[in-house]
Design an enzyme around this catalytic site. Structure first.
Site, PDB file in Angstrom:
ATOM      1  N   ARG A  71      -5.080  10.470   4.240  1.00  0.00           N
ATOM      2  CA  ARG A  71      -4.083  11.527   4.377  1.00  0.00           C
ATOM      3  C   ARG A  71      -3.031  11.485   3.278  1.00  0.00           C
ATOM      4  O   ARG A  71      -2.447  12.507   2.923  1.00  0.00           O
ATOM      5  CB  ARG A  71      -3.374  11.402   5.719  1.00  0.00           C
ATOM      6  CG  ARG A  71      -4.276  11.431   6.907  1.00  0.00           C
ATOM      7  CD  ARG A  71      -3.448  11.239   8.134  1.00  0.00           C
ATOM      8  NE  ARG A  71      -2.342  12.188   8.145  1.00  0.00           N
ATOM      9  CZ  ARG A  71      -2.447  13.434   8.542  1.00  0.00           C
ATOM     10  NH1 ARG A  71      -3.583  13.889   9.001  1.00  0.00           N
ATOM     11  NH2 ARG A  71      -1.409  14.238   8.489  1.00  0.00           N
ATOM     12  N   LYS A 106       0.834  -1.214   0.000  1.00  0.00           N
ATOM     13  CA  LYS A 106       0.000   0.000   0.000  1.00  0.00           C
ATOM     14  C   LYS A 106       0.867   1.262   0.000  1.00  0.00           C
ATOM     15  O   LYS A 106       0.653   2.173  -0.800  1.00  0.00           O
ATOM     16  CB  LYS A 106      -0.897   0.005   1.250  1.00  0.00           C
ATOM     17  CG  LYS A 106      -1.587   1.346   1.494  1.00  0.00           C
ATOM     18  CD  LYS A 106      -2.477   1.319   2.712  1.00  0.00           C
ATOM     19  CE  LYS A 106      -1.784   1.541   4.031  1.00  0.00           C
ATOM     20  NZ  LYS A 106      -1.506   2.959   4.361  1.00  0.00           N
ATOM     21  N   ILE A 127       7.026   7.275  17.218  1.00  0.00           N
ATOM     22  CA  ILE A 127       6.720   8.005  15.979  1.00  0.00           C
ATOM     23  C   ILE A 127       5.405   8.787  16.099  1.00  0.00           C
ATOM     24  O   ILE A 127       5.344   9.964  15.756  1.00  0.00           O
ATOM     25  CB  ILE A 127       6.620   7.041  14.771  1.00  0.00           C
ATOM     26  CG1 ILE A 127       7.876   6.172  14.656  1.00  0.00           C
ATOM     27  CG2 ILE A 127       6.363   7.812  13.472  1.00  0.00           C
ATOM     28  CD1 ILE A 127       9.126   6.858  14.205  1.00  0.00           C
ATOM     29  N   ASP A 134       4.358   0.711  12.102  1.00  0.00           N
ATOM     30  CA  ASP A 134       3.220  -0.012  11.507  1.00  0.00           C
ATOM     31  C   ASP A 134       3.139  -1.472  11.939  1.00  0.00           C
ATOM     32  O   ASP A 134       2.193  -2.168  11.567  1.00  0.00           O
ATOM     33  CB  ASP A 134       3.280   0.079   9.968  1.00  0.00           C
ATOM     34  CG  ASP A 134       2.986   1.488   9.471  1.00  0.00           C
ATOM     35  OD1 ASP A 134       2.459   2.292  10.254  1.00  0.00           O
ATOM     36  OD2 ASP A 134       3.296   1.781   8.301  1.00  0.00           O
ATOM     37  N   GLN A 147       6.610  19.987   7.006  1.00  0.00           N
ATOM     38  CA  GLN A 147       7.891  19.661   6.366  1.00  0.00           C
ATOM     39  C   GLN A 147       7.735  19.593   4.842  1.00  0.00           C
ATOM     40  O   GLN A 147       8.638  19.961   4.101  1.00  0.00           O
ATOM     41  CB  GLN A 147       8.448  18.321   6.880  1.00  0.00           C
ATOM     42  CG  GLN A 147       8.722  18.299   8.363  1.00  0.00           C
ATOM     43  CD  GLN A 147       9.711  19.368   8.786  1.00  0.00           C
ATOM     44  OE1 GLN A 147      10.790  19.489   8.207  1.00  0.00           O
ATOM     45  NE2 GLN A 147       9.351  20.142   9.784  1.00  0.00           N
ATOM     46  N   ARG A 184      -0.171  14.580  13.110  1.00  0.00           N
ATOM     47  CA  ARG A 184       0.380  14.368  11.775  1.00  0.00           C
ATOM     48  C   ARG A 184       0.348  15.617  10.881  1.00  0.00           C
ATOM     49  O   ARG A 184      -0.289  15.637   9.829  1.00  0.00           O
ATOM     50  CB  ARG A 184      -0.322  13.198  11.079  1.00  0.00           C
ATOM     51  CG  ARG A 184      -0.228  11.921  11.876  1.00  0.00           C
ATOM     52  CD  ARG A 184      -0.882  10.754  11.203  1.00  0.00           C
ATOM     53  NE  ARG A 184      -0.098  10.236  10.089  1.00  0.00           N
ATOM     54  CZ  ARG A 184      -0.500   9.231   9.318  1.00  0.00           C
ATOM     55  NH1 ARG A 184      -1.672   8.674   9.532  1.00  0.00           N
ATOM     56  NH2 ARG A 184       0.255   8.788   8.347  1.00  0.00           N
ATOM     57  N   PRO A 185       1.070  16.665  11.300  1.00  0.00           N
ATOM     58  CA  PRO A 185       1.123  17.861  10.455  1.00  0.00           C
ATOM     59  C   PRO A 185       1.946  17.617   9.181  1.00  0.00           C
ATOM     60  O   PRO A 185       2.610  16.588   9.056  1.00  0.00           O
ATOM     61  CB  PRO A 185       1.811  18.891  11.354  1.00  0.00           C
ATOM     62  CG  PRO A 185       2.599  18.097  12.327  1.00  0.00           C
ATOM     63  CD  PRO A 185       1.889  16.781  12.510  1.00  0.00           C
ATOM     64  N   VAL A 186       1.886  18.551   8.231  1.00  0.00           N
ATOM     65  CA  VAL A 186       2.611  18.383   6.963  1.00  0.00           C
ATOM     66  C   VAL A 186       3.535  19.568   6.665  1.00  0.00           C
ATOM     67  O   VAL A 186       3.863  19.843   5.524  1.00  0.00           O
ATOM     68  CB  VAL A 186       1.638  18.161   5.772  1.00  0.00           C
ATOM     69  CG1 VAL A 186       0.953  16.811   5.875  1.00  0.00           C
ATOM     70  CG2 VAL A 186       0.611  19.289   5.664  1.00  0.00           C
ATOM     71  N   ARG A 229      -8.672  -0.768   4.131  1.00  0.00           N
ATOM     72  CA  ARG A 229      -7.788   0.254   3.570  1.00  0.00           C
ATOM     73  C   ARG A 229      -6.422  -0.328   3.239  1.00  0.00           C
ATOM     74  O   ARG A 229      -5.753   0.167   2.338  1.00  0.00           O
ATOM     75  CB  ARG A 229      -7.584   1.396   4.574  1.00  0.00           C
ATOM     76  CG  ARG A 229      -8.836   2.180   4.857  1.00  0.00           C
ATOM     77  CD  ARG A 229      -8.539   3.338   5.744  1.00  0.00           C
ATOM     78  NE  ARG A 229      -7.452   4.135   5.169  1.00  0.00           N
ATOM     79  CZ  ARG A 229      -6.882   5.150   5.764  1.00  0.00           C
ATOM     80  NH1 ARG A 229      -7.278   5.513   6.957  1.00  0.00           N
ATOM     81  NH2 ARG A 229      -5.909   5.819   5.180  1.00  0.00           N
TER      82      ARG A 229
HETATM   83  N1  EPU Z   1       5.678  14.849  10.939  1.00  0.00           N
HETATM   84  C1  EPU Z   1       5.602  16.187  11.264  1.00  0.00           C
HETATM   85  N2  EPU Z   1       5.568  17.096  10.249  1.00  0.00           N
HETATM   86  C2  EPU Z   1       5.580  16.739   8.943  1.00  0.00           C
HETATM   87  C3  EPU Z   1       5.659  15.365   8.616  1.00  0.00           C
HETATM   88  C4  EPU Z   1       5.706  14.453   9.641  1.00  0.00           C
HETATM   89  O1  EPU Z   1       5.578  16.554  12.451  1.00  0.00           O
HETATM   90  O2  EPU Z   1       5.530  17.633   8.075  1.00  0.00           O
HETATM   91  C5  EPU Z   1       5.742  13.856  12.031  1.00  0.00           C
HETATM   92  C6  EPU Z   1       4.491  12.970  12.081  1.00  0.00           C
HETATM   93  O3  EPU Z   1       3.436  13.600  12.788  1.00  0.00           O
HETATM   94  C7  EPU Z   1       5.022  11.749  12.775  1.00  0.00           C
HETATM   95  C8  EPU Z   1       6.450  11.648  12.227  1.00  0.00           C
HETATM   96  O4  EPU Z   1       6.783  12.955  11.748  1.00  0.00           O
HETATM   97  O5  EPU Z   1       5.065  11.971  14.153  1.00  0.00           O
HETATM   98  C9  EPU Z   1       6.640  10.652  11.098  1.00  0.00           C
HETATM   99  O6  EPU Z   1       5.592  10.802  10.159  1.00  0.00           O
HETATM  100  P1  EPU Z   1       5.747  10.492   8.601  1.00  0.00           P
HETATM  101  O7  EPU Z   1       5.610  11.766   7.844  1.00  0.00           O
HETATM  102  O8  EPU Z   1       6.945   9.656   8.351  1.00  0.00           O
HETATM  103  O9  EPU Z   1       4.444   9.604   8.343  1.00  0.00           O
HETATM  104  P2  EPU Z   1       3.617   9.578   7.025  1.00  0.00           P
HETATM  105  O10 EPU Z   1       4.527   9.800   5.889  1.00  0.00           O
HETATM  106  O11 EPU Z   1       2.418  10.442   7.156  1.00  0.00           O
HETATM  107  C10 EPU Z   1       3.928   7.047   6.472  1.00  0.00           C
HETATM  108  C11 EPU Z   1       3.029   5.859   6.276  1.00  0.00           C
HETATM  109  C12 EPU Z   1       2.430   5.455   7.607  1.00  0.00           C
HETATM  110  C13 EPU Z   1       3.573   5.110   8.559  1.00  0.00           C
HETATM  111  C14 EPU Z   1       4.527   6.308   8.688  1.00  0.00           C
HETATM  112  C15 EPU Z   1       5.752   6.024   9.532  1.00  0.00           C
HETATM  113  C16 EPU Z   1       2.251   6.172   4.009  1.00  0.00           C
HETATM  114  C17 EPU Z   1       1.143   6.477   3.087  1.00  0.00           C
HETATM  115  N3  EPU Z   1       1.988   6.221   5.319  1.00  0.00           N
HETATM  116  O12 EPU Z   1       3.103   8.074   6.999  1.00  0.00           O
HETATM  117  O13 EPU Z   1       1.644   4.303   7.369  1.00  0.00           O
HETATM  118  O14 EPU Z   1       3.068   4.793   9.825  1.00  0.00           O
HETATM  119  O15 EPU Z   1       4.981   6.708   7.382  1.00  0.00           O
HETATM  120  O16 EPU Z   1       6.460   4.955   9.028  1.00  0.00           O
HETATM  121  O17 EPU Z   1       3.357   5.865   3.578  1.00  0.00           O
HETATM  122  C18 EPU Z   1      -0.079   2.774   7.785  1.00  0.00           C
HETATM  123  O18 EPU Z   1       0.206   2.207   6.710  1.00  0.00           O
HETATM  124  O19 EPU Z   1      -0.887   2.263   8.623  1.00  0.00           O
HETATM  125  C19 EPU Z   1       0.506   4.061   8.109  1.00  0.00           C
HETATM  126  C20 EPU Z   1       0.010   4.881   9.020  1.00  0.00           C
END
Ligand code: EPU
Length: 419
Positions: free
Chosen positions: A93, A22, A329, A307, A126, A122-124, A399
């Site tokens: 998301r 996925k 995380i 995960d 970055q 989970r802010p974005v 999902r």
């Molecule tokens: N974070 C921030 N700001 C940002 C980006 C991230 O504070 O701009 C924080 C997040 O809140 C979190 C940490 O950084 O505390 C890591 O988050 P990351 O961005 O790596 O997570 P993600 O990219 O949103 C992906 C997977 C998740 C998986 C995480 C961690 C996808 C579509 N989703 O999420 O998968 O848990 O990486 O490995 O690739 C799942 O499949 O069940 C799932 C949640």
């Protein structure tokens, strides 16, 4: 809403095939936005998140044609609507992954801000800071990210992310492939899904080196072309079935997958007393009579994945001894603990630590799935519990786990979907 009814107590035995990943499929579907030539993907899992992403890019003007059981051809030459609306982003998301590619190829994007979610805020920011460093102009208004690349398009930049972010790295990598000049992403995520995306982009003509390390270097090119790419196997689906086999005293062989990306998970299963044999494209696990409790601490790849945290909490519930599960995380990823306690588990939560003491036997009950991996932990617990477990809200499972009741049934589990 569908529910899953599990009659526990049957060891999982036999062989099943693992589906495409996925979390590799979602960014790679977005990579199709980067070229006007068709992108042919195979081993695409049939999952709700994949359908959502296909609908999202389809309404942007991408032509989506299914090929065979697990293939799709994406033709985005008619891309004309660079919008990811709230009602889609709120259900998934990962929709944020369209931002980088849309800006790179279309020069503008309007993407709803994802809200908080069950496992954390989970802010974005970055993603946004990185794109701004590449010259994008970004306003956040009325819940939407409005981004434009400016007249000259995006330009290469050196970006150091504040934390390791998987989709952040993927978004910036996709933005950079068509930017003017060189981009370096420092503190990049090293997850195998990032590498799979890079492999697909390189097949499309991108110049990327260092994917799989914490420093990714991208030299922008004028255009990308079409390609064919097989999606990698899902390491989390693999790990989940390994845990289910381990907990039920089973013996399973998982095909179409590899142990290469599962070192941290396999080490823990070995510590728990499982017997594991790895082949080039398959993994076999034979469980001991009783598992030993194993402590885990989640961290970015190659360390133990968040995960897989919920699934290990589930197996510790019936193991011998006590273990500490530490989540580093996401700040709210223990929602499954209270549901596992309803099944008779002994779990104490203290901030980001969960102390789990194994019990001899869990008992079936009605429980509620709260997010994807939490749901997987409830399935594992239901498979070992005495009597019936009814899991509500299994749309979370759909999902990320392809045909879960069918695959479990193939391994002899007594599982039925109740509509
Ligand atoms: N974070 C921030 N700001 C940002 C980006 C991230 O504070 O701009 C924080 C997040 O809140 C979190 C940490 O950084 O505390 C890591 O988050 P990351 O961005 O790596 O997570 P993600 O990219 O949103 C992906 C997977 C998740 C998986 C995480 C961690 C996808 C579509 N989703 O999420 O998968 O848990 O990486 O490995 O690739 C799942 O499949 O069940 C799932 C949640």
């Amino acid at each position: 809403m569908d529910k899953l009814l599990i009659q526990g107590g049957t060891p999982l035995l036999g062989e099943i095939a693992i589906s495409g990943a996925k979390n590799a499929a979602l960014p790679i579907l977005c990579a199709s936005l980067l070229s006007s030539d068709p992108l042919h993907l195979t081993n695409l899992p049939r999952l709700r998140d994949v359908s959502t992403m296909l609908r999202l890019i389809e309404q942007m003007g991408v032509d989506v044609a299914r090929t065979g059981d697990d293939g799709v051809v994406l033709d985005s030459h008619g891309l004309d609507n660079p919008l990811a609306p709230y009602d889609m982003v709120k259900t998934m998301r990962a929709s944020i992954l369209v931002l980088g590619p849309l800006l790179a190829r279309h020069g503008e994007a309007r993407v709803s801000l994802p809200g908080g979610c069950a496992i954390g805020a989970r802010p974005v920011e970055q993603h946004i800071h990185g794109l701004q460093a590449m010259g994008a102009e970004i306003r956040v208004e009325h819940g939407y990210i409005h981004a434009t690349a400016g007249a000259g398009g995006l330009r290469g930049a050196r970006i150091v992310t504040d934390m390791v972010t998987v989709t952040g790295t993927e978004n910036l990598m996709m933005a950079a492939v068509l930017a003017d000049g060189e981009t370096i992403i420092e503190n990049a995520a090293r997850e195998p899904e990032v590498v799979d995306l890079a492999t697909c982009l390189i097949a499309m003509g991108a110049q990327i080196s260092g994917a799989g390390t914490d420093r990714i270097r991208i030299r922008g090119v004028d255009r990308l072309h079409g390609a064919t790419h097989p999606i990698m196997a899902d390491r989390i689906e693999t790990g989940t079935y390994l845990c289910a086999a381990a907990a039920t005293r089973g013996d399973v062989r998982l095909t179409g997958t590899s142990a290469a990306y599962l070192d941290a998970v396999i080490d823990k299963l070995l510590d728990a007393g499982c017997d594991i044999v790895t082949e080039r494209d398959a993994i076999r696990l034979k469980a001991p009579r009783r598992l030993k409790a194993v402590s885990v601490r989640t961290s970015p790849y190659p360390a133990f994945p968040t995960d897989m945290q919920a699934q290990f909490m589930a197996i510790n519930c019936v193991a011998e001894g006590s273990a500490v599960i530490r989540e580093t995380i996401f700040e709210n990823r223990f929602m499954h603990a209270v549901e596992l306690i309803r099944l008779g588990a002994d779990i104490r939560i203290d901030a980001s630590n969960a102390m789990v003491t194994g019990v001899e036997q869990l008992q079936g009950a009605t429980v509620m799935a709260t997010d994807l991996r939490a749901s997987a932990s409830l399935v594992i617990a239901g498979l070992v519990a005495q009597g019936e477990t009814l899991i509500e809200r299994i749309y979370h499972l759909d999902r990320g786990y392809e045909r879960i009741e069918e695959k479990l049934g193939q391994l002899g589990a007594k599982v039925r979907r109740v509509r």
